[in-house]
Scaffold this motif. Structure first.
Motif, mmCIF file in Angstrom:
data_model
loop_
_atom_site.group_PDB
_atom_site.id
_atom_site.type_symbol
_atom_site.label_atom_id
_atom_site.label_comp_id
_atom_site.label_asym_id
_atom_site.label_seq_id
_atom_site.Cartn_x
_atom_site.Cartn_y
_atom_site.Cartn_z
ATOM 1 N N ASN A 53 -3.182 9.164 4.460
ATOM 2 C CA ASN A 53 -2.988 8.061 3.519
ATOM 3 C C ASN A 53 -2.555 8.664 2.192
ATOM 4 O O ASN A 53 -3.023 9.744 1.815
ATOM 5 C CB ASN A 53 -4.289 7.290 3.277
ATOM 6 N N GLU A 58 -0.821 7.299 -1.948
ATOM 7 C CA GLU A 58 -0.415 6.190 -2.815
ATOM 8 C C GLU A 58 1.097 6.003 -2.733
ATOM 9 O O GLU A 58 1.852 6.957 -2.918
ATOM 10 C CB GLU A 58 -0.806 6.478 -4.265
ATOM 11 N N ARG A 59 1.528 4.809 -2.476
ATOM 12 C CA ARG A 59 2.957 4.503 -2.319
ATOM 13 C C ARG A 59 3.761 4.885 -3.564
ATOM 14 O O ARG A 59 4.889 5.344 -3.468
ATOM 15 C CB ARG A 59 3.136 3.021 -2.012
ATOM 16 N N CYS A 88 4.113 10.446 -1.886
ATOM 17 C CA CYS A 88 4.699 9.614 -0.831
ATOM 18 C C CYS A 88 6.090 10.125 -0.472
ATOM 19 O O CYS A 88 6.417 10.301 0.710
ATOM 20 C CB CYS A 88 4.742 8.151 -1.272
ATOM 21 N N ASN A 123 3.075 -2.297 8.747
ATOM 22 C CA ASN A 123 2.271 -3.073 7.811
ATOM 23 C C ASN A 123 0.857 -2.547 7.677
ATOM 24 O O ASN A 123 -0.031 -3.271 7.221
ATOM 25 C CB ASN A 123 2.243 -4.544 8.243
ATOM 26 N N LEU A 124 0.612 -1.314 8.086
ATOM 27 C CA LEU A 124 -0.715 -0.735 8.023
ATOM 28 C C LEU A 124 -1.224 -0.745 6.592
ATOM 29 O O LEU A 124 -0.497 -0.399 5.647
ATOM 30 C CB LEU A 124 -0.680 0.714 8.548
ATOM 31 N N ILE A 125 -2.454 -1.174 6.402
ATOM 32 C CA ILE A 125 -3.074 -1.169 5.075
ATOM 33 C C ILE A 125 -4.421 -0.466 5.173
ATOM 34 O O ILE A 125 -4.974 -0.293 6.253
ATOM 35 C CB ILE A 125 -3.260 -2.600 4.512
ATOM 36 N N VAL A 126 -4.943 -0.046 4.037
ATOM 37 C CA VAL A 126 -6.256 0.577 3.968
ATOM 38 C C VAL A 126 -7.212 -0.448 3.365
ATOM 39 O O VAL A 126 -6.900 -1.051 2.326
ATOM 40 C CB VAL A 126 -6.227 1.850 3.107
ATOM 41 N N LEU A 127 -8.336 -0.650 3.997
ATOM 42 C CA LEU A 127 -9.357 -1.580 3.518
ATOM 43 C C LEU A 127 -10.625 -0.810 3.190
ATOM 44 O O LEU A 127 -10.911 0.209 3.798
ATOM 45 C CB LEU A 127 -9.651 -2.637 4.576
#
Length: 146
Positions: free
Chosen positions: A119, A121-122, A127, A140-144
């Protein structure tokens, strides 16, 4: 430039903590730490994980690169999850990070690891660095978190 890449061990711990704090307390991260002991505990907890896999990159016996991670089971085998990755401030932008990643990828073959994931930061330069080194943004993967 001959970068030597070896597995991270407790013998290298103090120098790795120095590199970690120096790198991540600078922009763009600007992390602040309560104490050196906090970072030491972070490393020890990682190293105590039975799937731990960490690497260091050395130039003239000086640690200039660090990858903290773990082997992670995956549907089609094992992957290397990179939790923390850094290159010393004075060594960034000189190809060391790309060489370090490429060498880790080669070493992972012996570990029977078939992929890498991380992971970042975009909006950070990291990145672009990872994409330049073959990593892809996964849909569309996101981190929660909770």
């Amino acid at each position: 430039m001959k970068l030597k890449v070896i597995k991270l061990t407790e013998e290298n711990l103090e120098e790795c903590i120095d590199l970690f704090i120096d790198t991540f307390s600078r922009a763009p991260w600007n992390d602040k730490y309560d104490s050196r002991e906090q970072i030491n505990d972070f490393f020890i907890n990682h190293m105590g994980n039975n799937y731990f896999l960490g690497y260091i990159g050395l130039l003239d016996k000086k640690i200039v690169a660090l990858s903290l991670g773990m082997k992670k089971p995956w549907i089609s085998g094992m992957e290397y999850y990179i939790d923390e990755f850094c290159i010393g401030h004075d060594f960034q932008g000189k190809g060391i990070g790309s060489l370090f990643l490429k060498t880790i990828e080669e070493l992972l073959i012996d570990e029977k690891v078939e992929g890498m994931i991380l992971n970042t930061e975009r909006d950070y330069s990291s990145c672009n660095f990872y994409q330049k080194n073959g990593f892809k943004i996964l849909g569309n993967l996101i981190v929660l978190g909770k």
